[in-house]
Design a protein around this motif. Structure first.
Motif, PDB file in Angstrom:
ATOM      1  N   GLN A  46       6.911  10.730  -7.782  1.00 41.47           N
ATOM      2  CA  GLN A  46       7.666  10.564  -9.012  1.00 41.47           C
ATOM      3  C   GLN A  46       6.724  10.703 -10.451  1.00 41.47           C
ATOM      4  O   GLN A  46       7.384  10.386 -11.289  1.00 41.47           O
ATOM      5  CB  GLN A  46       8.678   8.984  -8.520  1.00 41.47           C
ATOM      6  CG  GLN A  46       9.246   9.249  -7.788  1.00 41.47           C
ATOM      7  CD  GLN A  46      10.132   7.752  -7.433  1.00 41.47           C
ATOM      8  OE1 GLN A  46       9.549   6.630  -6.471  1.00 41.47           O
ATOM      9  NE2 GLN A  46      11.539   7.526  -7.789  1.00 41.47           N
ATOM     10  N   CYS A  83      18.051   5.070  -7.260  1.00 41.46           N
ATOM     11  CA  CYS A  83      16.580   5.804  -7.633  1.00 41.46           C
ATOM     12  C   CYS A  83      16.307   6.191  -8.450  1.00 41.46           C
ATOM     13  O   CYS A  83      17.416   7.141  -9.500  1.00 41.46           O
ATOM     14  CB  CYS A  83      16.401   7.046  -6.051  1.00 41.46           C
ATOM     15  SG  CYS A  83      14.544   7.744  -6.455  1.00 41.46           S
ATOM     16  N   LEU A  84      14.815   5.688  -9.399  1.00 44.63           N
ATOM     17  CA  LEU A  84      14.761   6.497 -10.774  1.00 44.63           C
ATOM     18  C   LEU A  84      14.887   7.904 -10.878  1.00 44.63           C
ATOM     19  O   LEU A  84      15.228   8.829 -11.736  1.00 44.63           O
ATOM     20  CB  LEU A  84      13.344   6.229 -10.766  1.00 44.63           C
ATOM     21  CG  LEU A  84      13.109   4.572 -11.805  1.00 44.63           C
ATOM     22  CD1 LEU A  84      11.747   4.374 -12.211  1.00 44.63           C
ATOM     23  CD2 LEU A  84      14.358   4.158 -12.149  1.00 44.63           C
ATOM     24  N   HIS A 131       9.832   8.423   0.112  1.00 46.28           N
ATOM     25  CA  HIS A 131       9.033   9.594  -1.305  1.00 46.28           C
ATOM     26  C   HIS A 131       8.110  10.031  -0.628  1.00 46.28           C
ATOM     27  O   HIS A 131       7.903  11.787  -0.697  1.00 46.28           O
ATOM     28  CB  HIS A 131       9.324   8.691  -2.124  1.00 46.28           C
ATOM     29  CG  HIS A 131      10.073   8.678  -2.799  1.00 46.28           C
ATOM     30  ND1 HIS A 131      10.907   9.746  -3.237  1.00 46.28           N
ATOM     31  CD2 HIS A 131      10.934   7.325  -3.625  1.00 46.28           C
ATOM     32  CE1 HIS A 131      12.233   9.225  -4.229  1.00 46.28           C
ATOM     33  NE2 HIS A 131      11.889   7.950  -4.409  1.00 46.28           N
TER      34      HIS A 131
HETATM   35 ZN   LIG Z   1      13.295   6.996  -5.068  1.00 42.49          ZN
END
Ligand SMILES: [Zn+2]
Length: 137
Positions: A46, A83-84, A131
């Motif tokens: 991420q 989720c970002l 993730h």
């Molecule tokens: Zn996430």
């Protein structure tokens, strides 16, 4: 360093490479970036690093795990997670209690650990491990 959050689903769908002791900077960047957001967890992909490193919040503290793996889980339930990296919340299945194997960086080396998690931190860790596997909720 605070990094920009990756939202490219193609990048986020790739399984992470195993992390090594040379990936300490990724751990630090994850912690810095976590603190700049209200996220409960964050995975390296991420922030643009395709390595199996995650950070999560537990009782106001931020912890880093290298190469985390879900060993077992009990009490499956369905919940909704944000989720970002995603604009809309998703419905997911999680375990209430999990056991995770992982590594920490100590004295420049990776050391194996296992830990049990319950509740919020269990959910955050499962989300971040997903993730690492290239799974988006
Ligand atoms: Zn996430």
């Amino acid at each position: 360093m605070i990094k920009e959050i990756v939202k490219d689903e193609k990048l986020l769908s790739q399984p992470a490479e195993p992390a090594t002791a040379d990936d300490a900077q990724i751990g630090e960047d994850l912690v810095d970036t976590m603190r700049a957001t209200d996220a409960a967890c964050l995975a390296a992909n991420q922030i643009g690093e395709n390595k199996a490193v995650i950070a999560y919040n537990d009782n106001g503290r931020t912890f880093v795990m290298y190469n985390p793996k879900l060993q077992s889980g009990i009490q499956r339930f369905t919940t909704i997670e944000e989720c970002l990296s995603l604009d809309v919340p998703s419905t997911v299945e999680r375990y209430k209690m999990i056991r995770v194997s992982y590594e920490i960086l100590a004295g420049g080396k990776l050391e194996k650990r296992t830990r049990k998690f319950t509740g919020w931190s269990a959910q955050a860790v499962q989300h971040a491990i997903d993730h690492c596997e290239g799974k988006l909720v």
